[in-house]
Design a protein around this motif. Sequence first.
Motif, PDB file in Angstrom:
ATOM      1  N   LYS A 199       0.815  -1.212   0.000  1.00  0.00           N
ATOM      2  CA  LYS A 199       0.000   0.000   0.000  1.00  0.00           C
ATOM      3  C   LYS A 199       0.850   1.263   0.000  1.00  0.00           C
ATOM      4  N   SER A 200       1.923   1.281   0.807  1.00  0.00           N
ATOM      5  CA  SER A 200       2.744   2.487   0.880  1.00  0.00           C
ATOM      6  C   SER A 200       4.138   2.153   1.384  1.00  0.00           C
ATOM      7  N   LEU A 201       5.090   3.027   1.033  1.00  0.00           N
ATOM      8  CA  LEU A 201       6.445   2.989   1.549  1.00  0.00           C
ATOM      9  C   LEU A 201       6.576   4.162   2.511  1.00  0.00           C
ATOM     10  N   ASN A 202       6.925   3.882   3.755  1.00  0.00           N
ATOM     11  CA  ASN A 202       6.850   4.869   4.826  1.00  0.00           C
ATOM     12  C   ASN A 202       8.239   5.302   5.292  1.00  0.00           C
ATOM     13  N   SER A 203       8.290   6.299   6.148  1.00  0.00           N
ATOM     14  CA  SER A 203       9.567   6.847   6.600  1.00  0.00           C
ATOM     15  C   SER A 203      10.400   5.842   7.371  1.00  0.00           C
ATOM     16  N   ASP A 204       9.762   4.824   7.963  1.00  0.00           N
ATOM     17  CA  ASP A 204      10.481   3.831   8.760  1.00  0.00           C
ATOM     18  C   ASP A 204      10.117   2.402   8.382  1.00  0.00           C
ATOM     19  N   GLY A 205       9.492   2.221   7.207  1.00  0.00           N
ATOM     20  CA  GLY A 205       9.085   0.881   6.817  1.00  0.00           C
ATOM     21  C   GLY A 205       8.099   0.896   5.671  1.00  0.00           C
ATOM     22  N   PHE A 206       7.074   0.054   5.749  1.00  0.00           N
ATOM     23  CA  PHE A 206       6.097  -0.033   4.658  1.00  0.00           C
ATOM     24  C   PHE A 206       4.788  -0.587   5.207  1.00  0.00           C
ATOM     25  N   THR A 207       3.720  -0.396   4.431  1.00  0.00           N
ATOM     26  CA  THR A 207       2.398  -0.881   4.805  1.00  0.00           C
ATOM     27  C   THR A 207       1.856  -1.769   3.698  1.00  0.00           C
ATOM     28  N   ILE A 208       1.321  -2.927   4.090  1.00  0.00           N
ATOM     29  CA  ILE A 208       0.645  -3.793   3.143  1.00  0.00           C
ATOM     30  C   ILE A 208      -0.845  -3.784   3.456  1.00  0.00           C
ATOM     31  N   ASN A 209      -1.662  -4.127   2.473  1.00  0.00           N
ATOM     32  CA  ASN A 209      -3.095  -4.288   2.677  1.00  0.00           C
ATOM     33  C   ASN A 209      -3.464  -5.724   2.345  1.00  0.00           C
ATOM     34  N   ILE A 210      -3.965  -6.449   3.335  1.00  0.00           N
ATOM     35  CA  ILE A 210      -4.334  -7.854   3.171  1.00  0.00           C
ATOM     36  C   ILE A 210      -5.786  -7.903   2.703  1.00  0.00           C
ATOM     37  N   ALA A 211      -5.986  -8.377   1.481  1.00  0.00           N
ATOM     38  CA  ALA A 211      -7.338  -8.420   0.911  1.00  0.00           C
ATOM     39  C   ALA A 211      -8.046  -9.726   1.232  1.00  0.00           C
ATOM     40  N   SER A 212      -7.290 -10.827   1.321  1.00  0.00           N
ATOM     41  CA  SER A 212      -7.884 -12.125   1.657  1.00  0.00           C
ATOM     42  C   SER A 212      -6.865 -12.935   2.440  1.00  0.00           C
ATOM     43  N   THR A 213      -7.358 -13.793   3.338  1.00  0.00           N
ATOM     44  CA  THR A 213      -6.458 -14.574   4.179  1.00  0.00           C
ATOM     45  C   THR A 213      -7.164 -15.808   4.696  1.00  0.00           C
ATOM     46  N   ASP A 214      -6.380 -16.836   5.033  1.00  0.00           N
ATOM     47  CA  ASP A 214      -6.916 -18.022   5.687  1.00  0.00           C
ATOM     48  C   ASP A 214      -6.711 -17.964   7.195  1.00  0.00           C
ATOM     49  N   GLY A 215      -6.174 -16.831   7.697  1.00  0.00           N
ATOM     50  CA  GLY A 215      -5.984 -16.649   9.125  1.00  0.00           C
ATOM     51  C   GLY A 215      -4.676 -17.183   9.674  1.00  0.00           C
ATOM     52  N   VAL A 216      -3.881 -17.860   8.835  1.00  0.00           N
ATOM     53  CA  VAL A 216      -2.592 -18.398   9.285  1.00  0.00           C
ATOM     54  C   VAL A 216      -1.559 -17.273   9.272  1.00  0.00           C
ATOM     55  N   GLN A 217      -0.905 -17.054  10.410  1.00  0.00           N
ATOM     56  CA  GLN A 217       0.031 -15.942  10.547  1.00  0.00           C
ATOM     57  C   GLN A 217       1.439 -16.362  10.129  1.00  0.00           C
ATOM     58  N   ARG A 218       1.635 -16.385   8.834  1.00  0.00           N
ATOM     59  CA  ARG A 218       2.904 -16.812   8.254  1.00  0.00           C
ATOM     60  C   ARG A 218       4.022 -15.802   8.520  1.00  0.00           C
ATOM     61  N   VAL A 219       5.250 -16.315   8.609  1.00  0.00           N
ATOM     62  CA  VAL A 219       6.431 -15.453   8.701  1.00  0.00           C
ATOM     63  C   VAL A 219       6.835 -15.038   7.286  1.00  0.00           C
ATOM     64  N   ILE A 220       6.957 -13.744   7.057  1.00  0.00           N
ATOM     65  CA  ILE A 220       7.333 -13.198   5.758  1.00  0.00           C
ATOM     66  C   ILE A 220       8.733 -12.580   5.873  1.00  0.00           C
ATOM     67  N   ASN A 221       9.664 -13.061   5.091  1.00  0.00           N
ATOM     68  CA  ASN A 221      11.010 -12.486   5.040  1.00  0.00           C
ATOM     69  C   ASN A 221      11.063 -11.458   3.916  1.00  0.00           C
ATOM     70  N   TYR A 222      11.944 -10.477   4.057  1.00  0.00           N
ATOM     71  CA  TYR A 222      12.010  -9.447   3.024  1.00  0.00           C
ATOM     72  C   TYR A 222      13.386  -8.794   2.982  1.00  0.00           C
ATOM     73  N   LEU A 223      13.654  -8.147   1.852  1.00  0.00           N
ATOM     74  CA  LEU A 223      14.829  -7.321   1.637  1.00  0.00           C
ATOM     75  C   LEU A 223      14.342  -5.929   1.263  1.00  0.00           C
ATOM     76  N   ALA A 224      14.763  -4.920   2.024  1.00  0.00           N
ATOM     77  CA  ALA A 224      14.352  -3.532   1.780  1.00  0.00           C
ATOM     78  C   ALA A 224      15.521  -2.742   1.216  1.00  0.00           C
ATOM     79  N   ILE A 225      15.271  -1.985   0.145  1.00  0.00           N
ATOM     80  CA  ILE A 225      16.299  -1.196  -0.532  1.00  0.00           C
ATOM     81  C   ILE A 225      15.866   0.258  -0.539  1.00  0.00           C
TER      82      ILE A 225
END
Length: 396
Positions: free
Chosen positions: A99-125
């Motif tokens: 959704k957005s790139l912020n001053s200290d990170g980023f925001t995602i918008n979850i449109a659909s989910t099965d409720g499982v709280q998966r671990v998401i790894n990432y690389l920020a540039i």
Amino acid sequence: MIKSGSFVLNAGTGDQEISGLGFKPKAIVAFAQQQTADGSAASWEVCVGFGTSTSQAVSSTKATDGSNPTRSGRRTDNTKFIQVVSDDGSTTVISASLKSLNSDGFTINIASTDGVQRVINYLAIGGNRTLVELKEVTTNTGTGSQTFSTSFKPDLIFIHGTVASSTTLNVGANGAIMEFGIAKSPTKQGAMSLRTGSTVATQIDEKRQGTASCVIATNGGATFHEANLTSMNEGGGFTVNWSTANATARYLHVLCVKNVSVEMGSFNQATGTGNASVTSSRFRAKTGFWFSFNNITTSSIVEDTRHSFGLANSPFDRRSLWIADQDNVSPQNASSNLDSTKVLKMMTPASGSPTTDAAADFVSYDASGFTWNWTTADATAREIIYLLLADIGTIS
């Protein structure tokens, strides 16, 4: 400014803010999988997503343990950042946009989910001088040179896809196929591919990896398409050469980055435990990314699907992901492993309880490379491709 990290996906829909980067990113590369915590599990799912302030795209795959006939699926979507598909690719289990790139990170918008709280790894540039551009390209239908334009000459490109055509982009498909590549120059590039069969009585799996290509995909024991980077172009863009092409144009998503210090190459897994250093770069990296097809160096297609991915900022901030699907077995034998105490693991699948063949912990970024501690090692010197990154201004 460059940093890797991880977060736990919210159980519900709506916005989720990820903070603590210490800078505003310009691009995010996400690596999503099925697990909620460290450990091993039956089946696997993995997706690679690219996101910038103006565009995003994700390639996702899934394979289901114990299935007979086998079940696996894939999907490439140019409107999402994180996505998990069903085990035949027909439906979307999780769907999230950047959704957005912020001053200290980023925001995602979850449109659909099965409720499982998966671990998401990432690389920020990020970085004031850093330029990024996400390109959606279609491949040549014949061999030879192909040039793609961008607004600048890249220092680095990331590539992902699932061989989606015009009829399968944003539409799921049977069979898990994924291609992932990185490139700095014609002499420094690397790519991997996986293919897992679906709706067959006995599983059919294959993989390839190479350091002379930036795009590889296989299907049915043959190379589906393959290209190597021939130049990063002064006027903007890059050129590849297709040594093998498919008669149908396929979509690839390419994240182009400029004004970062980049080094990449390959090395072999240590065959004994203890510290081992790789000397290559002319700068001290801030973060790194590694991947391997769990096999010795070869240009051939290899049976089985086994792939490892790793990220590290420091000895106290690293993470590894491993997936596998065994060839020529029935029922399907698929496994995954997530480990935040290791930087890379090589394993043998066993229906949710894989065994460790080799594992390394991260020790340090050195003045000209990095050091790992191999805590487990066997006699197989498996090939590993690496990418080291630092802020611009560091010698590159």
